[in-house]
Each structure stands twice: as structure tokens, then as C-alpha cells.
Scaffold this active site. Sequence first.
Site, PDB file in Angstrom:
ATOM      1  N   SER A 150       0.806  -1.222   0.000  1.00 33.44           N
ATOM      2  CA  SER A 150       0.000   0.000   0.000  1.00 33.44           C
ATOM      3  C   SER A 150       0.841   1.275   0.000  1.00 33.44           C
ATOM      4  O   SER A 150       1.628   1.497  -0.902  1.00 33.44           O
ATOM      5  CB  SER A 150      -0.957  -0.051   1.191  1.00 33.44           C
ATOM      6  N   HIS A 151       0.713   2.040   1.060  1.00 33.25           N
ATOM      7  CA  HIS A 151       1.360   3.348   1.146  1.00 33.25           C
ATOM      8  C   HIS A 151       2.766   3.263   1.735  1.00 33.25           C
ATOM      9  O   HIS A 151       3.405   4.291   1.926  1.00 33.25           O
ATOM     10  CB  HIS A 151       0.494   4.262   2.004  1.00 33.25           C
TER      11      HIS A 151
ATOM     12  N   ASP B 252      -2.141   6.632  -3.385  1.00 31.01           N
ATOM     13  CA  ASP B 252      -1.018   5.930  -2.749  1.00 31.01           C
ATOM     14  C   ASP B 252      -0.465   4.817  -3.635  1.00 31.01           C
ATOM     15  O   ASP B 252      -0.859   4.683  -4.797  1.00 31.01           O
ATOM     16  CB  ASP B 252      -1.437   5.389  -1.374  1.00 31.01           C
TER      17      ASP B 252
ATOM     18  N   ASP C 175      -0.881   1.607  -4.069  1.00 28.01           N
ATOM     19  CA  ASP C 175      -1.776   0.693  -4.788  1.00 28.01           C
ATOM     20  C   ASP C 175      -3.075   1.378  -5.215  1.00 28.01           C
ATOM     21  O   ASP C 175      -4.043   0.704  -5.597  1.00 28.01           O
ATOM     22  CB  ASP C 175      -2.060  -0.560  -3.948  1.00 28.01           C
TER      23      ASP C 175
ATOM     24  N   ASP D 271      -5.508   2.916  -3.759  1.00 30.24           N
ATOM     25  CA  ASP D 271      -6.808   2.869  -3.084  1.00 30.24           C
ATOM     26  C   ASP D 271      -7.028   4.081  -2.167  1.00 30.24           C
ATOM     27  O   ASP D 271      -8.156   4.355  -1.774  1.00 30.24           O
ATOM     28  CB  ASP D 271      -7.027   1.540  -2.330  1.00 30.24           C
ATOM     29  N   ARG D 272      -5.968   4.812  -1.860  1.00 34.40           N
ATOM     30  CA  ARG D 272      -6.146   6.014  -1.043  1.00 34.40           C
ATOM     31  C   ARG D 272      -6.237   7.254  -1.928  1.00 34.40           C
ATOM     32  O   ARG D 272      -5.734   7.250  -3.054  1.00 34.40           O
ATOM     33  CB  ARG D 272      -4.966   6.214  -0.097  1.00 34.40           C
TER      34      ARG D 272
ATOM     35  N   LYS E 143     -11.335   0.451  -0.805  1.00 31.98           N
ATOM     36  CA  LYS E 143     -11.364   1.886  -1.012  1.00 31.98           C
ATOM     37  C   LYS E 143     -10.786   2.163  -2.392  1.00 31.98           C
ATOM     38  O   LYS E 143     -10.094   1.315  -2.957  1.00 31.98           O
ATOM     39  CB  LYS E 143     -10.625   2.612   0.093  1.00 31.98           C
TER      40      LYS E 143
HETATM   41  C1  G1P Z   1      -3.808   1.950   8.225  1.00 24.13           C
HETATM   42  C2  G1P Z   1      -4.974   2.897   8.368  1.00 24.13           C
HETATM   43  C3  G1P Z   1      -6.273   2.167   8.112  1.00 24.13           C
HETATM   44  C4  G1P Z   1      -6.220   1.493   6.747  1.00 24.13           C
HETATM   45  C5  G1P Z   1      -4.988   0.629   6.639  1.00 24.13           C
HETATM   46  C6  G1P Z   1      -4.822   0.042   5.233  1.00 24.13           C
HETATM   47  O1  G1P Z   1      -3.915   0.898   9.175  1.00 24.13           O
HETATM   48  O2  G1P Z   1      -4.987   3.493   9.643  1.00 24.13           O
HETATM   49  O3  G1P Z   1      -7.336   3.073   8.184  1.00 24.13           O
HETATM   50  O4  G1P Z   1      -7.362   0.708   6.543  1.00 24.13           O
HETATM   51  O5  G1P Z   1      -3.827   1.389   6.941  1.00 24.13           O
HETATM   52  O6  G1P Z   1      -4.727   1.033   4.264  1.00 24.13           O
HETATM   53  P1  G1P Z   1      -3.100   0.893  10.574  1.00 24.13           P
HETATM   54  O7  G1P Z   1      -1.663   1.060  10.211  1.00 24.13           O
HETATM   55  O8  G1P Z   1      -3.606   2.090  11.328  1.00 24.13           O
HETATM   56  O9  G1P Z   1      -3.457  -0.410  11.214  1.00 24.13           O
HETATM   57 ZN    ZN Z   2      -3.273   1.520  -0.265  1.00 22.43          ZN
END
Ligand code: G1P
Ligand code: ZN
Length: 550
Positions: A120-121, A284, A286, A288-289, A383
Site C-alpha cells: 500500500s502506502h 497511494d 496501490d 486505493d487512497r 477503497k
Molecule cells: C492503516 C490505516 C487504516 C487502513 C490501513 C490500510 O492501518 O490506519 O485506516 O485501513 O492502513 O490502508 P493501521 O496502520 O492504522 O493499522
Molecule cells: Zn493503499
Amino acid sequence: MTIQTIFTQALTGQRPGTSGLRQKTTAFMQPMYLENFVQALLDVLNNGVVDGRYLRGQTLVLGGDGRFYNRAAVQTILKMAAANGVGRVLLGQGGILSTPAVSAVIRSRQAFGGIVLSASHNPGGPQGDFGIKYNASNGGPATETLTEAVYAKTQTLVQVRCSDAPDMAIDQQGVQWMEQMQVEVIDPVADYAALMRSLFDFDLLRSMFARGFTLRVDAMNAVGGPYAKAILETELGAPVGTVVNAIPMEDFGGLHPDPNPVNATELMTCMAGVNAPDCGAAMDGDADRNMILGHNFVVSPSDSLAVLTAHARLIPAYREGLVGVARSMPTSAAVDRVASALGIDCFETPTGWKFFGNLLDAGRVTLCGEESYGTGSSHVREKDGLWAILFWLSLQGATGRSIESLVREHWRVYGRNYYSRHDYEGIPLDVANALMADLRAKLPTLQAQRFGERMVMLADDFSYLDPVDGTSSQHQGIRLIFDDGARIIFRLSGTGTDGATLRLYLERYEADPVQQDMPVQKTLADLATVAEQVAGIRVRTGMATPSVAT
Ligand code: G1P
Ligand code: ZN
């Protein structure tokens, strides 16, 4: 070609977190690390214990965000899928598929499920992170029942099955075979673009760009680039160059592909300039953000969900109205006010998109969102960054108003939920766990305690009972809810790979329009002080300030 059985040693530490298994890329590259996890997943999917269905002979979707190790992991997974009886794999060209696109393809092709390769991010590259997550036939993240079954399997695994076929050509679309398994390399964008076309008024968007509406989308050298270019530039006529950092790179060009004001500095600077475009946005790793910006104006993700909910009827897909909405617990309560004005349900779920799946499947909610720059709807089970961008563009097109004026108008009508998240990163695990344990132990004494003008109305550790399947999830975050509606929340991240990250969420409500333009951190400073008083973050972590505050 033959199918090899490789004896392996069970590994510890492969429990999926908030969103799949995430680790340092170097950990994933250790011999058998990926193989063990994938075998455990395939075994669980092949034994039918989870939902009574068997993967054997069925179709899996496969793709990732293009980060370092994506291509190698694709080859490994193909060989293992072929050896474990998978009937067909739909693979994004070049191994590329964004998270929302995987969800869309699973649904449009009625696949058994899909595997997403992404952290992801989190930053990518040999020194960054890698990840793998499984999405089920609804297109959404696997439930905890399934991820726990996979985790249990990783601890007893003794063998891995893998074809010794040569690597497949993954850069050309078309059908190939590996053992008895068909592999179809598909256009990563086509199904997703068709879905977007069915939701939004593309003619309206085309006419906006034709009239000179300006937009800058920062794809952060990640997987959103090809999607944004195909849809915004090629199909909707936005000028070439509207999407920047548009080519997915294995290390995201050194960027931290997390769309927030701290990481998307180039975009922030551009949106603050005199010649700023009408709208700015970022996605981000992937895709989705999303982060949405007006001129020198950042839309908080919690507000974004509330504004989209309030105006949803302007979008063709939501013209009939919304059945309900959902937000994760730490997300601000801005959307709750809109839901109550609309007379629809508003659900509060634990952090992580997987908790929205049942509500979406059961037709109880249409829109969902999280404070972490995540917004989405029933069109997929993830998302969706570009969907959010198209939604915000459509609102501007339909109302003729700027982003800032849409948000300010929203505050005037519903009040403003001042909101901020403070992240304390890289805390030693034992320190973080002790901090949370002590807070938990202290909860009864915090009940009804006064802090200045405020009194604690509720001090608890959030738990959730899924109204659809009755599953309960405990320990989802320490909440202090005050008599004026202000909230302080503490939880540990479930996605990090370096020690622990403490997330502190602060929120307070302001109904008076005259008081709605204050600096966010200033207006939340007293709550931050209470949080410090209660949890002793500074002393325990040695960190005087959060690593990131957005
Ligand atoms: C974080 C975000 C959460 C999101 C997740 C995946 O998780 O806070 O809202 O769903 O990334 O993108 P966390 O690191 O807080 O567990
Ligand atoms: Zn992501």
C-alpha cells in the site's frame, strides 16, 4: 514440466495485519518466505473450510502495485497456483493491478478470489516494504476467519508445491498455459474504466475539461498512474500532463507513496501557488487512497466522506440515494451528522476496510470511509482513490463550486469536526504494548474524570459486533469520549514493519461558523495535552513530538 514438492520449515510471524501480510522486502526475499505463505493460503482455499467453496479448478485474479519484487513474486505465485490445481489466473499486464482494480476484476469476471501484491502506502524498493493480501469472491479483503486460518496453516506447513515451468511472459496480453492452468494476461485498466464509466457522468466531466477546468493528479510514481492517465487524459480529455509521476516505478522514485500533506510536498506546493489548478489530488502505492486539495486547501478525509454523502445524489450511480454509510471508529463523526439528516444508518467499524465488506455485501451501506485517506462505495469492496477523485470532480462540475466552498458550506450547515491524527513511529514494541496495556488498565479511573472544561463520558476499549455475521472484534482502540462530543483515541498500527506505531486521533466539534477557520493543531492542542497526561507518550517513547501529524 513437472510439479515439485519442496519440503519446508514452518515459519512464525506470518500473521496478516490490518491489510494482509506486510514485511520488509528483504524478509519476503528470504528463501521460502513468500512460498510458505502462498502455500498456506492455497491450502486453506483448497480445503473449503472457510466458506465451503474450493479453489481447485477456479479462477484467481493476480496483480500488484509494481513495487520491487512484484514481478518475481508473480512468477512464483503462478508456478505455485499451477501446482495447486488453480484453473485459471487473470493476471494484470506486467504484473500490474491496483487494489481497486483487483476488486473490480474479481467482481466483473466472477472470479473465486484474487491476490494483491502491495504494501500500500509503505515505501518500496529493496530497502522498503512488500506485501501480499487475499481478496475473496466479493472482491473484498479476506475476513479475519480466513486470515487466521492461513496464519494457523503457516505454523504447521511442511511442504510447498511448485511447478518447475520456466517464467511466463507477462508483458503481452493474451492466453498462455502453465501445466493445466490457463493464464490470461489482461489489460489492467479496462474493467476498472468500464466500471467508472457506469458510475459517473463522463460527458459532464469531458465538458468540464473542454471548458478549461484544471486538475493535477500526483500518482506518486505508483500504480495509479496508468489508470488516471487512461481515464482522465485519454478518455475525459484532461490535458496531457494532468497526471504527474504517472509511471509506476519499483521504488516509487524514492517517494513515500502515502497521499497526505507531509508526503505529497510537490503537490502541496503546486496547490499553494498563484497558478494552482482548480483541483489537486494524489493516490497511494496501490491507488486505493486519495487526498483531495483545493487552492491551498486540504480536504480532511473524514470531511470528504461527509461531503460525498451529503451530495451523493448528484452522481448517476447514487441518484436514488444511499442505503447507509459506514466509517471506521477513529474517523471523525462528521458523516454521522449527514447520515442522521438524511435518515440513513451510519455504522462505526474497527479500522481496516475488511470490516465494511459484510455491510456492503448485505446492502446495508453504499459509501464508506476512513480517516486514513480512504473513501469508497459499493461499486467494489476496497477503497478507491481514482473513484474519489472522479466523485469530487463530478461535484464541482454539477454544482459549479470550488472544493473549498463545498467544504466550507458543509461546515456551515453541519458544523465542523476539527480532526487530526498524530503518529509516533518506530517505538520499541514492548514500550508501545506497555503504554496500551497501562491505558487499558486505567480505563475505569478515567470514567467521569474532568479535564478542564470537559468530562469523560465514556472510556473504553472499542469492540465491534458485526451486525451481519455476528463476529466480534475486541481491543480495537482506546477511546475517551467527552461530554462535548470531543474524542481522543489511541491505537497501535497494524500495517507497520518497524517496531510499533502509536496512532493518536484527536477530534472536537465546532458548530459556530465564526469559529470554523482556526488552525487545526491549535484548536486541538488542549486535547493533545490531555492525551499526554493520560498516556505519558513523551516520557515513554522519548519523542517530544509525533513523527507525523496530519
Ligand atoms: C492503516 C490505516 C487504516 C487502513 C490501513 C490500510 O492501518 O490506519 O485506516 O485501513 O492502513 O490502508 P493501521 O496502520 O492504522 O493499522
Ligand atoms: Zn493503499
